[in-house]
Design a protein around this motif. Structure first.
Motif, mmCIF file in Angstrom:
data_model
loop_
_atom_site.group_PDB
_atom_site.id
_atom_site.type_symbol
_atom_site.label_atom_id
_atom_site.label_comp_id
_atom_site.label_asym_id
_atom_site.label_seq_id
_atom_site.Cartn_x
_atom_site.Cartn_y
_atom_site.Cartn_z
ATOM 1 N N LYS A 1 11.940 -4.250 -2.978
ATOM 2 C CA LYS A 1 11.869 -5.712 -3.174
ATOM 3 C C LYS A 1 11.732 -6.467 -1.844
ATOM 4 O O LYS A 1 11.669 -7.683 -1.818
ATOM 5 C CB LYS A 1 13.037 -6.219 -4.009
ATOM 6 C CG LYS A 1 14.388 -6.046 -3.390
ATOM 7 C CD LYS A 1 15.502 -6.424 -4.375
ATOM 8 C CE LYS A 1 16.865 -6.263 -3.725
ATOM 9 N NZ LYS A 1 17.944 -6.203 -4.675
ATOM 10 N N THR A 2 11.675 -5.715 -0.732
ATOM 11 C CA THR A 2 11.469 -6.362 0.578
ATOM 12 C C THR A 2 9.973 -6.306 0.926
ATOM 13 O O THR A 2 9.217 -5.590 0.274
ATOM 14 C CB THR A 2 12.251 -5.622 1.691
ATOM 15 O OG1 THR A 2 11.663 -4.325 1.884
ATOM 16 C CG2 THR A 2 13.713 -5.470 1.340
ATOM 17 N N ASN A 3 9.580 -7.030 1.984
ATOM 18 C CA ASN A 3 8.170 -7.005 2.399
ATOM 19 C C ASN A 3 7.811 -5.730 3.148
ATOM 20 O O ASN A 3 6.649 -5.378 3.269
ATOM 21 C CB ASN A 3 7.863 -8.203 3.319
ATOM 22 C CG ASN A 3 7.952 -9.498 2.539
ATOM 23 O OD1 ASN A 3 7.691 -9.503 1.338
ATOM 24 N ND2 ASN A 3 8.342 -10.568 3.210
ATOM 25 N N ASN A 4 8.856 -5.052 3.681
ATOM 26 C CA ASN A 4 8.615 -3.838 4.445
ATOM 27 C C ASN A 4 9.671 -2.786 4.069
ATOM 28 O O ASN A 4 10.709 -2.678 4.737
ATOM 29 C CB ASN A 4 8.663 -4.173 5.939
ATOM 30 C CG ASN A 4 8.243 -2.999 6.809
ATOM 31 O OD1 ASN A 4 8.374 -1.838 6.406
ATOM 32 N ND2 ASN A 4 7.763 -3.295 8.003
ATOM 33 N N PRO A 5 9.404 -2.009 2.998
ATOM 34 C CA PRO A 5 10.399 -1.043 2.527
ATOM 35 C C PRO A 5 10.813 -0.030 3.588
ATOM 36 O O PRO A 5 11.988 0.338 3.684
ATOM 37 C CB PRO A 5 9.690 -0.346 1.360
ATOM 38 C CG PRO A 5 8.676 -1.324 0.890
ATOM 39 C CD PRO A 5 8.216 -2.041 2.122
ATOM 40 N N GLY A 6 9.843 0.405 4.422
ATOM 41 C CA GLY A 6 10.160 1.375 5.477
ATOM 42 C C GLY A 6 11.178 0.828 6.462
ATOM 43 O O GLY A 6 12.137 1.505 6.842
ATOM 44 N N LYS A 7 10.983 -0.430 6.837
ATOM 45 C CA LYS A 7 11.892 -1.075 7.794
ATOM 46 C C LYS A 7 13.279 -1.253 7.156
ATOM 47 O O LYS A 7 14.310 -0.997 7.785
ATOM 48 C CB LYS A 7 11.299 -2.439 8.188
ATOM 49 C CG LYS A 7 12.026 -3.114 9.330
ATOM 50 C CD LYS A 7 11.272 -4.370 9.771
ATOM 51 C CE LYS A 7 12.175 -5.214 10.655
ATOM 52 N NZ LYS A 7 12.048 -6.627 10.383
ATOM 53 N N ALA A 8 13.277 -1.676 5.887
ATOM 54 C CA ALA A 8 14.556 -1.857 5.175
ATOM 55 C C ALA A 8 15.300 -0.525 5.083
ATOM 56 O O ALA A 8 16.522 -0.455 5.269
ATOM 57 C CB ALA A 8 14.298 -2.424 3.776
ATOM 58 N N ASN B 1 0.852 -1.172 0.000
ATOM 59 C CA ASN B 1 0.000 0.000 0.000
ATOM 60 C C ASN B 1 0.903 1.242 0.000
ATOM 61 O O ASN B 1 1.777 1.366 0.848
ATOM 62 C CB ASN B 1 -0.820 -0.120 1.293
ATOM 63 C CG ASN B 1 -1.701 1.052 1.542
ATOM 64 O OD1 ASN B 1 -1.300 2.196 1.388
ATOM 65 N ND2 ASN B 1 -2.912 0.769 1.954
ATOM 66 N N VAL B 2 0.686 2.140 -0.951
ATOM 67 C CA VAL B 2 1.595 3.286 -1.109
ATOM 68 C C VAL B 2 1.657 4.173 0.142
ATOM 69 O O VAL B 2 2.714 4.705 0.494
ATOM 70 C CB VAL B 2 1.270 4.100 -2.396
ATOM 71 C CG1 VAL B 2 -0.058 4.808 -2.317
ATOM 72 C CG2 VAL B 2 2.376 5.106 -2.709
ATOM 73 N N GLU B 3 0.533 4.309 0.859
ATOM 74 C CA GLU B 3 0.553 5.126 2.087
ATOM 75 C C GLU B 3 1.474 4.502 3.137
ATOM 76 O O GLU B 3 2.227 5.209 3.812
ATOM 77 C CB GLU B 3 -0.842 5.269 2.723
ATOM 78 C CG GLU B 3 -1.829 6.070 1.916
ATOM 79 C CD GLU B 3 -2.867 5.170 1.271
ATOM 80 O OE1 GLU B 3 -2.457 4.205 0.586
ATOM 81 O OE2 GLU B 3 -4.067 5.419 1.448
ATOM 82 N N ASP B 4 1.405 3.179 3.261
ATOM 83 C CA ASP B 4 2.265 2.489 4.237
ATOM 84 C C ASP B 4 3.736 2.654 3.878
ATOM 85 O O ASP B 4 4.578 2.868 4.748
ATOM 86 C CB ASP B 4 1.935 0.983 4.296
ATOM 87 C CG ASP B 4 0.531 0.717 4.833
ATOM 88 O OD1 ASP B 4 -0.047 1.650 5.435
ATOM 89 O OD2 ASP B 4 0.008 -0.397 4.629
ATOM 90 N N VAL B 5 4.033 2.532 2.590
ATOM 91 C CA VAL B 5 5.417 2.686 2.130
ATOM 92 C C VAL B 5 5.905 4.102 2.440
ATOM 93 O O VAL B 5 6.993 4.300 2.994
ATOM 94 C CB VAL B 5 5.540 2.386 0.614
ATOM 95 C CG1 VAL B 5 6.961 2.665 0.118
ATOM 96 C CG2 VAL B 5 5.169 0.929 0.320
ATOM 97 N N ALA B 6 5.064 5.102 2.113
ATOM 98 C CA ALA B 6 5.433 6.504 2.344
ATOM 99 C C ALA B 6 5.685 6.773 3.826
ATOM 100 O O ALA B 6 6.698 7.364 4.204
ATOM 101 C CB ALA B 6 4.339 7.428 1.808
ATOM 102 N N LYS B 7 4.765 6.286 4.690
ATOM 103 C CA LYS B 7 4.920 6.502 6.135
ATOM 104 C C LYS B 7 6.172 5.811 6.652
ATOM 105 O O LYS B 7 6.916 6.363 7.456
ATOM 106 C CB LYS B 7 3.692 5.985 6.907
ATOM 107 C CG LYS B 7 2.504 6.884 6.787
ATOM 108 C CD LYS B 7 1.903 7.475 8.040
ATOM 109 C CE LYS B 7 2.716 7.812 9.252
ATOM 110 N NZ LYS B 7 3.106 9.234 9.331
ATOM 111 N N GLY B 8 6.394 4.605 6.156
ATOM 112 C CA GLY B 8 7.590 3.852 6.561
ATOM 113 C C GLY B 8 8.863 4.607 6.204
ATOM 114 O O GLY B 8 9.800 4.701 7.009
ATOM 115 N N TYR B 9 8.883 5.163 5.000
ATOM 116 C CA TYR B 9 10.057 5.928 4.560
ATOM 117 C C TYR B 9 10.249 7.172 5.432
ATOM 118 O O TYR B 9 11.360 7.496 5.843
ATOM 119 C CB TYR B 9 9.901 6.359 3.096
ATOM 120 C CG TYR B 9 10.154 5.265 2.067
ATOM 121 C CD1 TYR B 9 10.924 4.139 2.366
ATOM 122 C CD2 TYR B 9 9.647 5.379 0.772
ATOM 123 C CE1 TYR B 9 11.160 3.155 1.413
ATOM 124 C CE2 TYR B 9 9.887 4.412 -0.195
ATOM 125 C CZ TYR B 9 10.643 3.301 0.126
ATOM 126 O OH TYR B 9 10.892 2.334 -0.829
#
Length: 262
Positions: free
Chosen positions: A244-251, A70-78
């Motif tokens: 390419k990971t399951n959790n870009p924010g964490k990576a 989900n793009v919102e999750d990715v953005a928040k993670g970043y």
């Protein structure tokens, strides 16, 4: 016809349709159009890490990278990871992105957003502004000097910053002008798709100091960033590495942590 030529040919067709469906006046009346943009150039100048992390579902060279997030999750993670800015791919046919991705990312975060797109027309700059972008990308490989000038000046006039991407010295020389904020060197050879940061190192001395230097593509290690920082690079665009990971924010957070330790 190489992949870039194909993409641009499709972009021309796509724009004809878009302009019929969404008139300029509609874009200018959008709620986000009057929003004050956030400077990515300033963020990169003052950052120790300078990472621009990407949201990218697929690409012509790698096909599917990650369709399930989900793009919102990715953005928040970043943003939580302390990333300087986020690049959002909005091309549908080749990269599986959309302007909605930009809109959702904007709703989720305050950090600078770059609309990553193959820009050939002022209309796309109005779209970028209307969907919450702070920065737009211009690609020297597909634009003449006059087009770069026209598009970059128009972008500045509506409050957007400009990152101009080059692949070689010839593109760099034709592109240097005051209406750019950042100069990006793409480490991927467009003809062979091979990636090497040598081109960033080669061109670093030829980029005037007024521009923030950004290295793009093929950066997957903290060592590569430390190496490029010695050549004056302040920004590092990282696409597939986190996606390419399951959790870009964490990576991204782990990457930043390691980078800060070195």
């Amino acid at each position: 016809m190489n992949i870039l030529d194909k993409i641009i040919a499709d972009k021309h067709k796509e724009l004809v349709l878009k302009k019929l469906v969404v008139p300029v006046s509609q874009l200018e009346q959008s709620a986000l159009f009057e929003r004050e943009t956030v400077s990515l150039a300033e963020k990169l100048r003052s950052s120790k890490t300078g990472i621009i992390a990407e949201h990218k579902r697929r690409s012509p060279s790698k096909s599917i990278i990650n369709q399930g997030l989900n793009v919102e999750d990715v953005a928040k993670g970043y943003e939580d990871a302390g990333i300087s800015g986020m690049s959002v791919l909005t091309d549908g046919k080749y990269f599986g992105g959309s302007l909605d991705d930009l809109l959702y990312a904007r709703a989720a975060v305050k950090m600078p957003l770059l609309r990553k797109e193959f820009i050939i027309d002022e209309y796309q700059l109005l779209e970028a502004k209307a969907h919450g972008a702070d920065v737009i990308l211009l690609i020297a490989a597909v634009l003449e000097r006059e087009e770069i000038k026209r598009l970059s000046e128009f972008a500045k006039s509506i409050g957007l910053e400009v990152l101009l991407e080059v692949h070689n010295e010839e593109e760099l020389q034709k592109s240097i002008m005051p209406s750019l904020d950042m100069l990006g060197v793409n480490n991927r050879n467009l003809k062979t798709f091979e990636v090497s940061t040598d081109i960033s190192k080669e061109l670093s001395g030829k980029i005037p100091e007024d521009f923030v230097k950004v290295s793009e593509s093929g950066i997957s290690s903290v060592e590569a960033i430390k190496d490029l920082q010695q050549f004056g690079y302040k920004g590092f665009l990282i696409g597939e590495n986190f996606m390419k990971t399951n959790n870009p924010g964490k990576a991204a957070a782990e990457f930043v942590k390691t980078l800060n330790k070195l």
